[in-house]
Design an enzyme around this catalytic site. Structure first.
Site, PDB file in Angstrom:
ATOM      1  CB  SER A 312       1.342  -1.107   1.954  1.00  0.00           C
ATOM      2  OG  SER A 312       0.422  -1.915   2.622  1.00  0.00           O
ATOM      3  CE  LYS A 337      -2.051  -4.918   3.165  1.00  0.00           C
ATOM      4  NZ  LYS A 337      -0.702  -5.378   2.746  1.00  0.00           N
ATOM      5  CD  GLN A 341      -1.187  -8.861   1.825  1.00  0.00           C
ATOM      6  OE1 GLN A 341      -1.025  -7.705   1.460  1.00  0.00           O
ATOM      7  NE2 GLN A 341      -1.191  -9.215   3.098  1.00  0.00           N
TER       8      GLN A 341
END
Length: 410
Positions: A312, A337, A341
């Protein structure tokens, strides 16, 4: 220090939530609650989710429970279960409903201080295994036999299930300072189980460490991206520059991610003007485009060390430095990733988290489930242990030094 975007907006993390035990934080939130904390009279999702049929069926279930269920009913627990059930029904491994207590714990994770044991944990999406990723230097966990990559299978008397929420498991391991927690660990290299008992302490967590490797090469490690990581990183680099640094190694191995704002600020400090990362919504519309300014950049050779647990936010940093062509990436392919979110408060102390966006790199690449490939692939030797980190048996670290020395003409 420049701040190109407002802090605490969104979070990009590995696994269900890699809050870990060292405060990575998934507490990036939208700046205001939905509907000002008030619910509308009818909730819709892809049409009519809560319609008359659903309300009628829910009422029937409630009546049956009232008339036939043998045990007492906790009305608040039932309501919380309904909210959690909605989030669990989504095809999103990151979706979660947070009670007031859970959301309060989540917000605590960005402070950089907590009562715990000093271990960052992550959850593998495919296997459901919960692993130790990093052991914080000087933390209680460093005093016992726990190593990165150990699988945590039991917390006190609780046997971990593969579908357990990581936030819940984190809450079991944390507790009041001075109390003990016992973990059962499985070490794949030994194919053996063992227990460790750790006394919780107040842990002040610094996500950045640095030192001079030699008289010209500096080293900075980032373990997670929390609220102040960008400030700590810049201070570390400026200190190394004063000590004579002419080349920089950035180590994001096993860094599960964290706050988007923090990694963007670091990229802005390191890079010339240009797009760092683009964020697109479910319809492919660019909602945000984060750019580095031309105010400052680090004009020296750089290497980034990565592994399969770099995820991420660490992948945003890695891809930007690679695609701006200012750094050589050494190690193994990153986690992959590329989705974001958001934690959205509901106005009553509770919140929900769900996947809201996907990010694309400087060159427009979608790295989700693909990761960032290294420029120079280097695997760690079979006999490598965590004690070899930054040592002669750390082949990735040693290759990074070799690359930088080549760039310096040493």
């Amino acid at each position: 220090m420049r701040k190109t975007i407002k802090k605490a907006v969104v979070t990009v993390v590995l696994a269900s939530t890699v809050i870990g035990l060292t405060g990575c934080g998934s507490s990036g939130v939208f700046s205001s609650s939905l509907n000002g904390g008030k619910s509308s009279s009818k909730v819709t999702y892809d049409g009519n989710l809560i319609d008359a049929d659903v309300l009628s069926k829910t009422s029937k279930i409630e009546t049956i429970i009232d008339n036939y269920y043998y045990n007492d009913v906790d009305d608040d627990a039932v309501k919380e279960g309904i909210y959690k059930g909605i989030m669990e029904s989504l095809d999103d491994p990151y979706a979660e409903y947070y009670t007031k207590e859970e959301y309060a714990k989540l917000q605590e994770d960005d402070s950089g201080e907590y009562a715990g044991i000093g271990v960052t944990v992550s959850k593998d999406e495919d296997t459901g295994y919960v692993r130790a990723v990093n052991i914080l230097e000087g933390a209680p966990a460093e005093k016992v036999d726990i190593q990165p990559n150990d699988v945590i299978v039991k917390i006190d008397d609780y046997d971990i299930l593969t579908d357990d929420d990581l936030d819940y498991l984190v809450s079991l391991i944390r507790g009041e300072a001075g109390t003990d927690v016992t973990l059962k660990l499985y070490r794949e290299s030994d194919k053996s189980y063992h227990d460790v008992t750790i006394t919780r302490e107040i842990v002040e967590y610094s996500t950045v460490s640095s030192f001079m490797i030699d008289d010209k090469i500096g080293y900075v490690r980032i373990t997670q991206f929390i609220d102040n990581t960008d400030e700590l990183f810049e201070k570390a680099v400026e200190k190394l520059k004063k000590e004579g640094m002419q080349a920089l190694m950035i180590d994001v191995r096993s860094d599960p991610g964290g706050m988007l704002t923090s990694v963007v600020s670091i990229c802005d400090y390191l890079l010339p003007e240009g797009t760092i990362v683009s964020i697109k919504d479910k319809n492919g519309k660019v909602e945000e485009e984060y750019k580095s300014t031309d105010e400052q950049s680090l004009d020296m050779p750089m290497v980034v060390l990565t592994n399969e647990y770099s995820a991420s936010a660490s992948e945003i940093l890695t891809s930007a430095l690679k695609e701006f062509k200012v750094a050589t990436v050494v190690g193994t392919n990153t986690y992959g990733k590329g989705i974001v979110q958001s934690v959205i408060p509901l106005g009553d102390g509770t919140a929900i988290k769900l996947t809201t966006q996907k990010y694309f790199t400087h060159d427009g690449n979608d790295i989700h489930k693909k990761g960032v490939a290294p420029d120079i692939e280097v695997e760690l030797p079979d006999d490598y242990t965590y004690k070899d980190f930054q040592g002669k048996n750390d082949s990735q670290y040693q290759k990074g030094i070799e690359v930088l020395k080549g760039k310096l003409g040493k």
